[in-house]
Design an enzyme around this catalytic site. Structure first.
Site, PDB file in Angstrom:
ATOM      1  N   ARG A   9      38.541  68.002  76.876  1.00 53.93           N
ATOM      2  CA  ARG A   9      39.373  67.714  75.700  1.00 53.93           C
ATOM      3  C   ARG A   9      39.378  68.892  74.725  1.00 53.93           C
ATOM      4  O   ARG A   9      40.389  69.175  74.087  1.00 53.93           O
ATOM      5  CB  ARG A   9      38.868  66.442  75.011  1.00 53.93           C
ATOM      6  CG  ARG A   9      39.143  65.200  75.842  1.00 53.93           C
ATOM      7  CD  ARG A   9      38.366  64.009  75.356  1.00 53.93           C
ATOM      8  NE  ARG A   9      38.801  63.561  74.056  1.00 53.93           N
ATOM      9  CZ  ARG A   9      38.049  62.884  73.190  1.00 53.93           C
ATOM     10  NH1 ARG A   9      36.802  62.597  73.495  1.00 53.93           N
ATOM     11  NH2 ARG A   9      38.527  62.511  72.051  1.00 53.93           N
ATOM     12  N   LYS A  17      38.680  63.635  61.952  1.00 50.61           N
ATOM     13  CA  LYS A  17      40.026  63.158  61.577  1.00 50.61           C
ATOM     14  C   LYS A  17      40.032  61.653  61.336  1.00 50.61           C
ATOM     15  O   LYS A  17      40.538  61.177  60.327  1.00 50.61           O
ATOM     16  CB  LYS A  17      41.052  63.498  62.673  1.00 50.61           C
ATOM     17  CG  LYS A  17      41.224  64.981  62.935  1.00 50.61           C
ATOM     18  CD  LYS A  17      42.345  65.258  63.927  1.00 50.61           C
ATOM     19  CE  LYS A  17      42.182  64.651  65.295  1.00 50.61           C
ATOM     20  NZ  LYS A  17      41.033  65.179  66.068  1.00 50.61           N
ATOM     21  N   ARG A  64      28.433  60.408  69.361  1.00 53.75           N
ATOM     22  CA  ARG A  64      29.452  59.592  68.704  1.00 53.75           C
ATOM     23  C   ARG A  64      29.567  58.181  69.307  1.00 53.75           C
ATOM     24  O   ARG A  64      29.583  58.017  70.519  1.00 53.75           O
ATOM     25  CB  ARG A  64      30.808  60.284  68.789  1.00 53.75           C
ATOM     26  CG  ARG A  64      31.900  59.476  68.103  1.00 53.75           C
ATOM     27  CD  ARG A  64      33.077  60.320  67.765  1.00 53.75           C
ATOM     28  NE  ARG A  64      34.008  60.419  68.882  1.00 53.75           N
ATOM     29  CZ  ARG A  64      35.260  60.833  68.740  1.00 53.75           C
ATOM     30  NH1 ARG A  64      35.707  61.218  67.554  1.00 53.75           N
ATOM     31  NH2 ARG A  64      36.047  60.913  69.785  1.00 53.75           N
ATOM     32  N   ARG A 111      50.117  66.629  68.784  1.00 50.89           N
ATOM     33  CA  ARG A 111      49.046  67.184  69.596  1.00 50.89           C
ATOM     34  C   ARG A 111      49.517  68.438  70.334  1.00 50.89           C
ATOM     35  O   ARG A 111      48.734  69.098  70.997  1.00 50.89           O
ATOM     36  CB  ARG A 111      48.671  66.117  70.595  1.00 50.89           C
ATOM     37  CG  ARG A 111      47.285  66.015  71.133  1.00 50.89           C
ATOM     38  CD  ARG A 111      46.237  65.627  70.168  1.00 50.89           C
ATOM     39  NE  ARG A 111      45.049  65.174  70.849  1.00 50.89           N
ATOM     40  CZ  ARG A 111      44.413  64.040  70.554  1.00 50.89           C
ATOM     41  NH1 ARG A 111      44.819  63.272  69.588  1.00 50.89           N
ATOM     42  NH2 ARG A 111      43.322  63.719  71.213  1.00 50.89           N
TER      43      ARG A 111
HETATM   44  P1  AMP Z   1      41.936  60.619  70.277  1.00 48.81           P
HETATM   45  O1  AMP Z   1      41.404  59.270  69.967  1.00 48.81           O
HETATM   46  O2  AMP Z   1      42.877  61.133  69.237  1.00 48.81           O
HETATM   47  O3  AMP Z   1      40.832  61.614  70.587  1.00 48.81           O
HETATM   48  O4  AMP Z   1      42.800  60.475  71.606  1.00 48.81           O
HETATM   49  C1  AMP Z   1      42.228  60.017  72.813  1.00 48.81           C
HETATM   50  C2  AMP Z   1      43.148  60.369  73.963  1.00 48.81           C
HETATM   51  O5  AMP Z   1      44.411  59.720  73.790  1.00 48.81           O
HETATM   52  C3  AMP Z   1      43.470  61.841  74.100  1.00 48.81           C
HETATM   53  O6  AMP Z   1      42.459  62.573  74.800  1.00 48.81           O
HETATM   54  C4  AMP Z   1      44.791  61.774  74.864  1.00 48.81           C
HETATM   55  O7  AMP Z   1      44.566  61.465  76.226  1.00 48.81           O
HETATM   56  C5  AMP Z   1      45.463  60.572  74.227  1.00 48.81           C
HETATM   57  N1  AMP Z   1      46.276  60.959  73.061  1.00 48.81           N
HETATM   58  C6  AMP Z   1      46.056  60.632  71.754  1.00 48.81           C
HETATM   59  N2  AMP Z   1      47.015  61.130  70.963  1.00 48.81           N
HETATM   60  C7  AMP Z   1      47.875  61.800  71.777  1.00 48.81           C
HETATM   61  C8  AMP Z   1      49.062  62.541  71.563  1.00 48.81           C
HETATM   62  N3  AMP Z   1      49.587  62.730  70.333  1.00 48.81           N
HETATM   63  N4  AMP Z   1      49.675  63.086  72.641  1.00 48.81           N
HETATM   64  C9  AMP Z   1      49.184  62.914  73.884  1.00 48.81           C
HETATM   65  N5  AMP Z   1      48.055  62.239  74.153  1.00 48.81           N
HETATM   66  C10 AMP Z   1      47.404  61.682  73.108  1.00 48.81           C
END
Ligand code: AMP
Length: 220
Positions: A171, A13, A127, A88
């Site tokens: 995750r 993404k 990564r 999410r």
């Molecule tokens: P990401 O970089 O998108 O993988 O997000 C890293 C972490 O940020 C996730 O594992 C969540 O803890 C938090 N996070 C990111 N986006 C959201 C969202 N829309 N709702 C809730 N937590 C989020």
């Protein structure tokens, strides 16, 4: 153009959103990047988000939804945006739909990047990310030209704390339980576009630009 990017952590993404943002001239809004920036700057939001992020859990909706809806009201979002990592869960998806509908608006596509779990775990094991601009690299092939230095912005390239194997599995579980059902929600609205995210990066990107360049064409 208003896009939501769906897909498991590591599906690509962030990589494709960065590229689309550069090519289409619309902002890439990553909630993960926003939380990480707050964490680096020691804000109250960052401190609140940290414990959830460290455990691979979602940050509560009350800290997330308004943050994004406010961001979408900023000037640079007038011609569209690419949301990466939001919504999410179903609550967030419905909140976004409602906020847009209140303005007589809607998203163009929810692009669902399809990658199976085995490939996700393989990708996440290698990564690395730029902690400044969020661009991803991978020890399995795509490394920055200078070790530890981002090609795009010169920022430091590091392994994310939540990319450790145990947290990755957590995750992925959260993704399957809470995020994956959103695809069906967008399918019901006629907005889901499924794209093979397991292909080489350039091939997936070509599918994306083919889709977005042909808004009225047939896609599934
Ligand atoms: P990401 O970089 O998108 O993988 O997000 C890293 C972490 O940020 C996730 O594992 C969540 O803890 C938090 N996070 C990111 N986006 C959201 C969202 N829309 N709702 C809730 N937590 C989020």
């Amino acid at each position: 153009m208003k896009l939501v990017l769906l897909g498991a952590p590591g599906a690509g993404k962030g990589t494709h959103a960065t590229h689309l943002s550069d090519d289409y001239g619309i902002p890439h809004i990553s909630t993960g990047d926003i939380f990480r920036a707050n964490l680096r700057n020691g804000t109250e939001l960052g401190l609140k988000a940290k414990s959830y992020m460290d455990q691979g859990l979602l940050v509560p909706d009350e800290l997330t939804v308004d943050l994004v809806l406010d961001r979408l009201k900023q000037d640079d979002c007038k011609n569209g945006w690419i949301l990466d990592g939001f919504p999410r869960n179903l609550f967030q998806a419905e909140a976004l739909t409602k906020a847009l509908a209140d303005e007589g608006d809607e998203i163009d596509y929810a692009i669902n990047l399809i990658v199976d779990d085995q490939e996700i775990v393989r990708r996440m094991s290698g990564r690395l990310v730029c902690s400044s601009c969020g661009v991803s690299y991978n020890t399995n092939g795509l490394m920055p030209k200078v070790d530890g230095v981002c090609d795009r912005c010169g920022g430091p390239v590091v392994r994310r704390a939540d990319d450790e194997p145990e947290t990755v599995l957590k995750r992925l579980n959260v993704y399957h339980e809470q995020t994956e059902p959103i695809a069906a929600y967008y399918r019901g609205l006629g907005k889901e576009a499924r794209v093979d995210g397991a292909l080489p990066k350039d091939e997936t990107y070509a599918l994306l630009t083919g889709l977005l360049g042909d808004k009225d064409g047939c896609h599934n």
